[in-house]
Write a protein that holds these residues in place. Structure first.
Motif, PDB file in Angstrom:
ATOM      1  N   LYS A 138       0.822  -1.208   0.000  1.00 18.98           N
ATOM      2  CA  LYS A 138       0.000   0.000   0.000  1.00 18.98           C
ATOM      3  C   LYS A 138       0.859   1.262   0.000  1.00 18.98           C
ATOM      4  N   TYR A 139       1.940   1.253   0.799  1.00 15.38           N
ATOM      5  CA  TYR A 139       2.772   2.450   0.955  1.00 15.38           C
ATOM      6  C   TYR A 139       4.045   2.406   0.122  1.00 15.38           C
ATOM      7  N   GLY A 140       4.251   1.334  -0.620  1.00 14.97           N
ATOM      8  CA  GLY A 140       5.441   1.238  -1.448  1.00 14.97           C
ATOM      9  C   GLY A 140       6.704   0.963  -0.666  1.00 14.97           C
ATOM     10  N   GLY A 141       6.577   0.273   0.452  1.00 19.44           N
ATOM     11  CA  GLY A 141       7.728  -0.048   1.292  1.00 19.44           C
ATOM     12  C   GLY A 141       7.423   0.215   2.755  1.00 19.44           C
ATOM     13  N   VAL A 142       8.468   0.253   3.556  1.00 21.18           N
ATOM     14  CA  VAL A 142       8.313   0.506   4.990  1.00 21.18           C
ATOM     15  C   VAL A 142       8.294   2.011   5.225  1.00 21.18           C
ATOM     16  N   THR A 143       7.184   2.516   5.728  1.00 21.51           N
ATOM     17  CA  THR A 143       7.032   3.949   5.989  1.00 21.51           C
ATOM     18  C   THR A 143       6.504   4.166   7.399  1.00 21.51           C
ATOM     19  N   ALA A 144       6.606   5.397   7.871  1.00 20.33           N
ATOM     20  CA  ALA A 144       6.087   5.726   9.201  1.00 20.33           C
ATOM     21  C   ALA A 144       4.580   5.496   9.267  1.00 20.33           C
ATOM     22  N   ASP A 145       3.863   5.912   8.231  1.00 22.72           N
ATOM     23  CA  ASP A 145       2.414   5.719   8.215  1.00 22.72           C
ATOM     24  C   ASP A 145       2.062   4.234   8.181  1.00 22.72           C
ATOM     25  N   GLY A 146       2.855   3.442   7.472  1.00 20.98           N
ATOM     26  CA  GLY A 146       2.612   2.011   7.410  1.00 20.98           C
ATOM     27  C   GLY A 146       2.819   1.338   8.752  1.00 20.98           C
ATOM     28  N   LEU A 147       3.878   1.704   9.457  1.00 24.12           N
ATOM     29  CA  LEU A 147       4.132   1.147  10.781  1.00 24.12           C
ATOM     30  C   LEU A 147       2.991   1.493  11.730  1.00 24.12           C
ATOM     31  N   ALA A 148       2.550   2.744  11.690  1.00 23.04           N
ATOM     32  CA  ALA A 148       1.450   3.174  12.560  1.00 23.04           C
ATOM     33  C   ALA A 148       0.159   2.448  12.196  1.00 23.04           C
ATOM     34  N   GLU A 149      -0.103   2.286  10.906  1.00 22.45           N
ATOM     35  CA  GLU A 149      -1.319   1.592  10.484  1.00 22.45           C
ATOM     36  C   GLU A 149      -1.328   0.142  10.950  1.00 22.45           C
ATOM     37  N   SER A 150      -0.179  -0.515  10.863  1.00 21.91           N
ATOM     38  CA  SER A 150      -0.080  -1.893  11.343  1.00 21.91           C
ATOM     39  C   SER A 150      -0.417  -1.974  12.822  1.00 21.91           C
ATOM     40  N   ALA A 151       0.100  -1.039  13.598  1.00 23.24           N
ATOM     41  CA  ALA A 151      -0.166  -1.030  15.036  1.00 23.24           C
ATOM     42  C   ALA A 151      -1.646  -0.820  15.325  1.00 23.24           C
ATOM     43  N   ILE A 152      -2.244   0.169  14.676  1.00 24.07           N
ATOM     44  CA  ILE A 152      -3.651   0.475  14.930  1.00 24.07           C
ATOM     45  C   ILE A 152      -4.546  -0.681  14.478  1.00 24.07           C
ATOM     46  N   ARG A 153      -4.205  -1.305  13.377  1.00 21.40           N
ATOM     47  CA  ARG A 153      -4.990  -2.449  12.911  1.00 21.40           C
ATOM     48  C   ARG A 153      -4.983  -3.573  13.948  1.00 21.40           C
ATOM     49  N   THR A 154      -3.827  -3.825  14.541  1.00 17.41           N
ATOM     50  CA  THR A 154      -3.736  -4.883  15.548  1.00 17.41           C
ATOM     51  C   THR A 154      -4.452  -4.478  16.832  1.00 17.41           C
ATOM     52  N   VAL A 155      -4.361  -3.203  17.192  1.00 12.98           N
ATOM     53  CA  VAL A 155      -5.106  -2.701  18.351  1.00 12.98           C
ATOM     54  C   VAL A 155      -6.596  -2.980  18.178  1.00 12.98           C
ATOM     55  N   ARG A 156      -7.118  -2.695  16.988  1.00 15.26           N
ATOM     56  CA  ARG A 156      -8.548  -2.897  16.739  1.00 15.26           C
ATOM     57  C   ARG A 156      -8.916  -4.384  16.857  1.00 15.26           C
ATOM     58  N   MET A 157      -8.022  -5.258  16.430  1.00 18.93           N
ATOM     59  CA  MET A 157      -8.272  -6.699  16.551  1.00 18.93           C
ATOM     60  C   MET A 157      -8.380  -7.095  18.021  1.00 18.93           C
ATOM     61  N   LEU A 158      -7.487  -6.562  18.855  1.00 14.42           N
ATOM     62  CA  LEU A 158      -7.526  -6.873  20.281  1.00 14.42           C
ATOM     63  C   LEU A 158      -8.748  -6.244  20.937  1.00 14.42           C
ATOM     64  N   GLU A 159      -9.083  -5.034  20.547  1.00 15.56           N
ATOM     65  CA  GLU A 159     -10.249  -4.366  21.124  1.00 15.56           C
ATOM     66  C   GLU A 159     -11.540  -5.112  20.793  1.00 15.56           C
ATOM     67  N   ARG A 160     -11.604  -5.726  19.622  1.00 14.42           N
ATOM     68  CA  ARG A 160     -12.793  -6.512  19.274  1.00 14.42           C
ATOM     69  C   ARG A 160     -12.964  -7.715  20.194  1.00 14.42           C
ATOM     70  N   GLU A 161     -11.861  -8.120  20.821  1.00 15.33           N
ATOM     71  CA  GLU A 161     -11.905  -9.205  21.801  1.00 15.33           C
ATOM     72  C   GLU A 161     -12.044  -8.655  23.218  1.00 15.33           C
ATOM     73  N   SER A 162     -12.385  -7.363  23.322  1.00 14.95           N
ATOM     74  CA  SER A 162     -12.538  -6.670  24.613  1.00 14.95           C
ATOM     75  C   SER A 162     -11.249  -6.710  25.432  1.00 14.95           C
ATOM     76  N   PHE A 163     -10.129  -6.601  24.733  1.00 13.76           N
ATOM     77  CA  PHE A 163      -8.822  -6.590  25.397  1.00 13.76           C
ATOM     78  C   PHE A 163      -8.188  -5.219  25.222  1.00 13.76           C
ATOM     79  N   SER A 164      -7.769  -4.604  26.333  1.00 14.09           N
ATOM     80  CA  SER A 164      -7.220  -3.246  26.251  1.00 14.09           C
ATOM     81  C   SER A 164      -5.952  -3.035  27.064  1.00 14.09           C
ATOM     82  N   ASP A 165      -5.398  -4.093  27.668  1.00 16.23           N
ATOM     83  CA  ASP A 165      -4.111  -3.953  28.377  1.00 16.23           C
ATOM     84  C   ASP A 165      -2.991  -4.055  27.350  1.00 16.23           C
ATOM     85  N   ILE A 166      -2.814  -2.964  26.618  1.00 19.86           N
ATOM     86  CA  ILE A 166      -1.973  -2.971  25.423  1.00 19.86           C
ATOM     87  C   ILE A 166      -0.856  -1.940  25.538  1.00 19.86           C
ATOM     88  N   VAL A 167       0.343  -2.344  25.142  1.00 15.99           N
ATOM     89  CA  VAL A 167       1.488  -1.450  24.948  1.00 15.99           C
ATOM     90  C   VAL A 167       1.916  -1.619  23.490  1.00 15.99           C
TER      91      VAL A 167
END
Length: 278
Positions: free
Chosen positions: A138-167
């Motif tokens: 999507k971003y044409g390689g490793v970018t700051a926005d890509g790293l952040a998007e990966s993190a937020i996507r995984t956060v949303r996956m955990l939140e869907r499981e009602s899990f929020s003890d996240i670092v």
């Protein structure tokens, strides 16, 4: 932004409190004698949280020995097999770290259930070297926005499981890229951030690289826990981490020696005097 507080053992990450210093063992985790010695050395050096690589069930079994032996909270680091992270949550680790780039959605769901059942926080460990293929495309390689998007996507996956003890961490070996990724992520979420420049190398250049990246973020008010990644003795990581916190004014529990850089106006052995004061 003050992040939500996440408790790993006795250490609170986030919540506007103390920025903790972490390190990671580099012994064979299954070698109980060597790993005990290194964990003890880290604890004596003032390490707040120590992490161990867990590669297989043999490592998990060895870790049963460590989890209740140290006052310092221990974190299991899982790169590939989420089932090992589940096992580590079950045996009492204070936190587990997993890499979303190597974990399926089903694995994330099972891990969230295990960590919720055991009161075990999760660090989402995003690395530039293992960023998901679709995000890189999507971003044409490793970018700051890509790293952040990966993190937020995984956060949303955990939140869907009602899990929020996240670092969260979004590390790369490039300082500018890492700083930009954390700066973006800081605006997007309220979870505590684990800072570091990954694969920074060894020696003076690695220390400068880590200090520049971690220090810049801390001075901007970003970051709740840090790990200085240096090739070699992990005790050195703790020492450098503490020095960074002192340099940016986040640790006042030390005696600061101030001396001039010397020039032709200096007619005595200032360097010798400073060395005596260390």
């Amino acid at each position: 932004m003050i992040k939500r507080a996440v408790k790993a053992g006795k250490v609170v990450i986030g919540g506007g409190g103390k920025v903790s210093v972490q390190s990671m063992t580099n012994t064979d985790t299954a070698d109980i004698r060597a790993t005990r010695e290194q964990l003890s050395a880290l604890e004596r050096a003032g390490c707040d949280i120590a992490r161990l690589a867990v590669r297989d069930m043999r490592d998990v079994e060895a870790c049963r020995t460590y989890v209740d032996e140290y006052d310092m909270p221990l974190v299991a680091d899982i790169q590939f097999d989420y089932r090992l992270a589940v096992a580590c949550a079950d045996i009492g680790f204070a936190k587990v770290r997993f890499n979303p780039g190597n974990t399926s959605a089903a694995g994330v769901k099972e891990l969230a259930a295990a960590c919720k059942a055991n009161g075990c926080p999760i660090r989402i460990g995003i690395n530039g070297g293992s960023l998901e293929k679709d995000i890189k495309a999507k971003y044409g390689g490793v970018t700051a926005d890509g790293l952040a998007e990966s993190a937020i996507r995984t956060v949303r996956m955990l939140e869907r499981e009602s899990f929020s003890d996240i670092v969260i961490s979004v590390k790369a070996s490039d300082v500018r890229l890492t700083v930009d990724a954390y700066t973006t992520l800081d605006r997007l979420c309220g979870y505590p951030l684990h800072l570091g420049i990954t694969e920074s190398g060894a020696g003076r250049d690695a220390i400068v690289k880590s200090s520049a990246g971690i220090g810049a973020l801390l001075l901007a008010g970003i970051g709740d826990t840090i790990r200085v990644s240096l090739t070699g003795d992990p005790v050195r990581e703790v020492e450098v981490g503490k020095s960074i916190l002192r340099a940016v004014g986040l640790d006042r529990n030390y005696v600061e020696v101030i001396s001039c850089p010397t020039c032709a106006r200096c007619f005595y052995d200032l360097e010798g005097l400073v060395n005596k004061c260390k």
